[in-house]
Design a protein around this motif. Structure first.
Motif, short mmCIF file in Angstrom:
data_model
loop_
_atom_site.label_atom_id
_atom_site.label_comp_id
_atom_site.label_asym_id
_atom_site.label_seq_id
_atom_site.Cartn_x
_atom_site.Cartn_y
_atom_site.Cartn_z
N ASN A 5 0.82 -1.20 0.00
CA ASN A 5 0.00 0.00 0.00
C ASN A 5 0.86 1.25 0.00
O ASN A 5 2.08 1.20 0.21
CB ASN A 5 -0.91 0.00 1.23
CG ASN A 5 -1.91 -1.13 1.21
OD1 ASN A 5 -2.52 -1.40 0.18
ND2 ASN A 5 -2.08 -1.80 2.33
N SER A 6 0.22 2.39 -0.20
CA SER A 6 0.95 3.65 -0.27
C SER A 6 1.62 4.02 1.05
O SER A 6 2.57 4.79 1.07
CB SER A 6 0.01 4.79 -0.69
OG SER A 6 -1.08 4.89 0.20
N ASP A 7 1.13 3.43 2.17
CA ASP A 7 1.77 3.72 3.46
C ASP A 7 2.89 2.74 3.78
O ASP A 7 3.46 2.76 4.87
CB ASP A 7 0.72 3.74 4.58
CG ASP A 7 0.13 2.36 4.87
OD1 ASP A 7 0.42 1.41 4.09
OD2 ASP A 7 -0.61 2.22 5.86
N GLY A 8 3.20 1.84 2.84
CA GLY A 8 4.29 0.89 3.03
C GLY A 8 3.86 -0.46 3.58
O GLY A 8 4.65 -1.40 3.58
N SER A 9 2.61 -0.59 4.04
CA SER A 9 2.14 -1.87 4.57
C SER A 9 1.87 -2.84 3.43
O SER A 9 1.54 -2.44 2.31
CB SER A 9 0.87 -1.66 5.40
OG SER A 9 -0.17 -1.10 4.60
N GLU A 10 2.02 -4.13 3.71
CA GLU A 10 1.79 -5.15 2.69
C GLU A 10 0.39 -5.73 2.83
O GLU A 10 -0.02 -6.12 3.92
CB GLU A 10 2.83 -6.27 2.79
CG GLU A 10 2.70 -7.30 1.67
CD GLU A 10 3.86 -8.27 1.60
OE1 GLU A 10 3.91 -9.06 0.63
OE2 GLU A 10 4.72 -8.25 2.51
N ALA A 11 -0.33 -5.81 1.72
CA ALA A 11 -1.68 -6.37 1.72
C ALA A 11 -1.61 -7.87 1.45
O ALA A 11 -0.72 -8.35 0.75
CB ALA A 11 -2.53 -5.70 0.65
N SER A 12 -2.57 -8.61 2.02
CA SER A 12 -2.63 -10.05 1.75
C SER A 12 -2.89 -10.31 0.27
O SER A 12 -2.37 -11.27 -0.30
CB SER A 12 -3.75 -10.69 2.58
OG SER A 12 -3.56 -10.51 3.95
N GLU A 37 0.50 -16.87 -7.78
CA GLU A 37 0.66 -17.09 -6.35
C GLU A 37 0.58 -15.76 -5.60
O GLU A 37 1.26 -14.80 -5.95
CB GLU A 37 2.01 -17.76 -6.06
CG GLU A 37 2.23 -18.05 -4.59
CD GLU A 37 3.58 -18.69 -4.30
OE1 GLU A 37 3.86 -18.96 -3.12
OE2 GLU A 37 4.35 -18.93 -5.26
N THR A 38 -0.26 -15.71 -4.57
CA THR A 38 -0.35 -14.55 -3.68
C THR A 38 0.02 -15.00 -2.27
O THR A 38 0.35 -16.15 -2.04
CB THR A 38 -1.77 -13.95 -3.71
OG1 THR A 38 -2.69 -14.89 -3.13
CG2 THR A 38 -2.21 -13.63 -5.14
N MET A 39 -0.06 -14.10 -1.33
CA MET A 39 0.37 -14.41 0.03
C MET A 39 -0.37 -15.60 0.63
O MET A 39 0.21 -16.45 1.31
CB MET A 39 0.19 -13.18 0.95
CG MET A 39 0.67 -13.39 2.37
SD MET A 39 0.25 -12.02 3.48
CE MET A 39 1.27 -10.71 2.81
N LYS A 40 -1.69 -15.69 0.38
CA LYS A 40 -2.51 -16.71 1.04
C LYS A 40 -2.97 -17.84 0.12
O LYS A 40 -3.44 -18.87 0.60
CB LYS A 40 -3.75 -16.05 1.66
CG LYS A 40 -3.45 -15.01 2.76
CD LYS A 40 -2.92 -15.66 4.02
CE LYS A 40 -2.65 -14.65 5.11
NZ LYS A 40 -3.84 -14.04 5.68
N ALA A 41 -2.87 -17.66 -1.20
CA ALA A 41 -3.41 -18.68 -2.09
C ALA A 41 -2.86 -18.53 -3.49
O ALA A 41 -2.37 -17.46 -3.88
CB ALA A 41 -4.94 -18.58 -2.12
#
Length: 263
Positions: A5-12, A37-41
């Protein structure tokens, strides 16, 4: 695929981002279908018929879907939170909490509530220090339009109000099906401040998946020096794609006019 995200956090996961990656990768590899492939699936993606004239369109899988509050996480007094009030925060509104796998908190509202500051106040609170959502949450207010059509306005965790959040539109479609406003296995038009997508909810026993179908539009292509990008970002070249931007703007204007008739 990883998404920040724009604030530096990573989205699932990011549904809109997945469509864009799907187009880029499919064209690069000469494929119509891929698994990403993504973080969860690992999710299925494919090119499909245009959602609007001259709009390259991709269908992507949104899953896994969980109603367990621990998967958001959400500190509730029950294992799930489906069509319930959280009176301390928003009396009179009923919410459903669902992870897809990004966490979402969704309510169906009328035009008056949609136009008020209720969503902004609630969203700001639950994405700051609060006892309910320790990691924050995406908050969506949904307005029913005509049969088979909804409007979704989303305050995205780590972003704020956004023109469109793919996982939010998918989760919101699922919530309207749970409440009997729409039907599983049917195409639902989902309008948003940025345009529209289509969503289809699928149910297999007690397991849900959602198809998110929408544009993947090239705006420009740039080349960057990696070392510079890590400090002072600069580009060495830039190529615009005006023909796609024009087509997307035509879709956006048509969708905004349609939604305006019902809100």
């Amino acid at each position: 695929m990883r998404v920040f995200n724009s604030d530096g956090s990573e989205a699932s996961m990011c549904g809109n981002g997945l469509r864009c990656v799907a187009r880029y990768a499919c064209e690069l590899l000469g494929k119509q279908q891929l698994s990403i492939e993504t973080m969860k699936a690992v999710l299925a993606v494919e090119q499909t018929e245009d959602i609007f004239e001259n709009i390259p369109t991709f269908k992507v899988e949104i899953s896994p879907v969980s109603f367990a509050v621990k998967d958001l996480p959400f500190n509730a007094n029950s294992e799930t939170f489906i069509n319930q009030e959280l009176k301390e925060l928003a009396p009179g509104l009923t919410f459903t909490a669902v992870a897809v796998p990004n966490p979402h908190f969704i309510t169906i509202v009328d035009s008056e509530v949609l136009a008020s500051d209720v969503q902004e106040k609630l969203s700001t609170y639950v994405n700051g220090k609060n006892p309910y959502f320790p990691d924050g949450v995406n908050v969506s207010f949904v307005k029913l339009l005509e049969s088979g059509s909804i409007f979704v306005k989303t305050f995205e965790r780590g972003v704020g109000f956004t023109n469109a959040c793919g996982t939010a539109m998918s989760a919101s479609t699922l919530v309207t099906c749970l409440q009997g406003e729409n039907k599983v296995e049917e195409n639902i038009a989902v309008y948003n401040p940025g345009g529209k997508v289509n969503c289809q909810v699928h149910k297999n026993n007690d397991t849900y998946t959602i198809d998110l179908i929408g544009n993947a539009t090239y705006e420009f292509e740039v080349q960057v020096e990696l070392n510079d990008a890590l400090t002072a970002f600069s580009t060495t070249s830039k190529k615009e794609f005006p023909e796609e931007t024009v087509a997307y703007r035509a879709m956006q204007e048509a969708c905004q006019q349609y939604a305006k008739n019902y809100i």
